[in-house]
Design an enzyme around this catalytic site. Structure first.
Site, PDB file in Angstrom:
ATOM      1  N   LYS A  13       0.920  -1.172   0.188  1.00  0.00           N
ATOM      2  CA  LYS A  13      -0.109   0.061   0.147  1.00  0.00           C
ATOM      3  C   LYS A  13       0.747   1.239  -0.019  1.00  0.00           C
ATOM      4  CE  LYS A  13      -2.365  -0.711   3.567  1.00  0.00           C
ATOM      5  NZ  LYS A  13      -1.701  -1.978   4.162  1.00  0.00           N
ATOM      6  N   ARG A  88      -9.489   2.180   9.931  1.00  0.00           N
ATOM      7  CA  ARG A  88      -8.642   0.884  10.415  1.00  0.00           C
ATOM      8  C   ARG A  88      -9.968  -0.135  10.769  1.00  0.00           C
ATOM      9  NH1 ARG A  88      -3.395   0.605  10.717  1.00  0.00           N
ATOM     10  NH2 ARG A  88      -2.205   2.538  11.106  1.00  0.00           N
ATOM     11  N   ARG A 123      12.554  -9.718   3.910  1.00  0.00           N
ATOM     12  CA  ARG A 123      13.192  -8.143   4.180  1.00  0.00           C
ATOM     13  C   ARG A 123      14.257  -8.154   4.969  1.00  0.00           C
ATOM     14  NH1 ARG A 123       7.523  -4.847   3.624  1.00  0.00           N
ATOM     15  NH2 ARG A 123       7.220  -5.518   6.014  1.00  0.00           N
ATOM     16  N   ARG A 156      14.224  -6.519  10.878  1.00  0.00           N
ATOM     17  CA  ARG A 156      13.749  -5.868  11.753  1.00  0.00           C
ATOM     18  C   ARG A 156      12.581  -6.519  12.483  1.00  0.00           C
ATOM     19  NH1 ARG A 156      10.355  -1.228   9.063  1.00  0.00           N
ATOM     20  NH2 ARG A 156       9.376  -3.069   8.308  1.00  0.00           N
ATOM     21  N   ARG A 167       0.395  -9.451  13.149  1.00  0.00           N
ATOM     22  CA  ARG A 167      -0.038  -8.107  12.553  1.00  0.00           C
ATOM     23  C   ARG A 167      -1.221  -8.633  11.237  1.00  0.00           C
ATOM     24  NH1 ARG A 167       5.043  -5.708   9.452  1.00  0.00           N
ATOM     25  NH2 ARG A 167       3.516  -4.320   8.696  1.00  0.00           N
TER      26      ARG A 167
END
Length: 217
Positions: A13, A88, A123, A156, A167
């Site tokens: 996004k 949200r 990542r 991370r 999440r």
């Protein structure tokens, strides 16, 4: 053009929002930035939000909606805006609707959970420069080493599998129901109904971008 982008963490996004705001010359409104700006401005609404946050509480949906309404009344939003990170959940979406804040188009970027987990957990970052790699899609020349300095890359905490799964779980519980909310609303014979489209979020950035533009134009 007044847009809302929906999609789970890792759906891309942010990348698409940056392109769309530049392409259509509209303003990106991120709720986190908006809250900070309101607090710094010292406005009555900003002071109200600051007191709530200082008390360690979440800013109520109604207050966030009032902040959004005040923000889009500013001159840089006259050509349009893209809401990033808001709404949200259903109460926020209903609050936005009740406040008569017009939205032209809602687009969901749809990606399967398995693909999202692979994207997120792959990542790696070079902290000093901010350079981002991906072990599958954009690997460094030497495994786990920055191409320029040779220094070690890090993963991370947000990109670790336990956090990524959490999440996605939160998204499915709180934000995914917005898809049905906007689908049903788009089918109603009412004034100021936003169009709703789902697009396939698998592919290159350019392919996904083309799908979004095809929906908008």
């Amino acid at each position: 053009m007044r847009l809302i982008l929906l999609g789970p963490p890792g759906a891309g996004k942010g990348t698409q929002a940056d392109f769309l705001t530049e392409h259509y010359q509209i303003t990106k409104i991120a709720t986190g930035d908006m809250l900070r700006e309101a607090v710094q401005s010292g406005s009555e609404l900003g002071q109200e939000a600051a007191k709530i946050m200082q008390a360690g509480a979440l800013v109520p949906d109604e207050t966030i909606t009032r902040l959004v309404k005040a923000r889009i009344a500013q001159t840089d939003c006259h050509n349009g805006f893209l809401l990033d990170g808001y709404p949200r959940n259903i109460p926020q979406a209903q609050s936005l609707k009740d406040a008569a804040i017009d939205i032209d188009h809602v687009i969901e970027i749809k990606v399967a959970d398995e693909a999202l987990i692979k994207r997120i957990t792959g990542r790696r970052i070079h902290l000093a420069s901010g350079r981002v790699y991906h072990i599958h899609y954009h690997p460094p020349q030497v495994a786990n080493k920055d191409d320029v300095t040779g220094e070690s890359l890090v993963q991370r905490d947000d990109d670790k599998i336990e956090t990524a799964q959490k999440r996605l779980q939160v998204y499915q519980q709180q934000t995914a129901p917005l898809v049905e909310f906007y689908q049903i609303w788009a089918e109603q014979n009412e004034a100021r109904v936003p169009a709703f489209d789902q697009i396939n979020g698998v592919g290159s950035e350019e392919e996904i971008r083309a799908r979004i533009i095809a929906c908008l134009e």
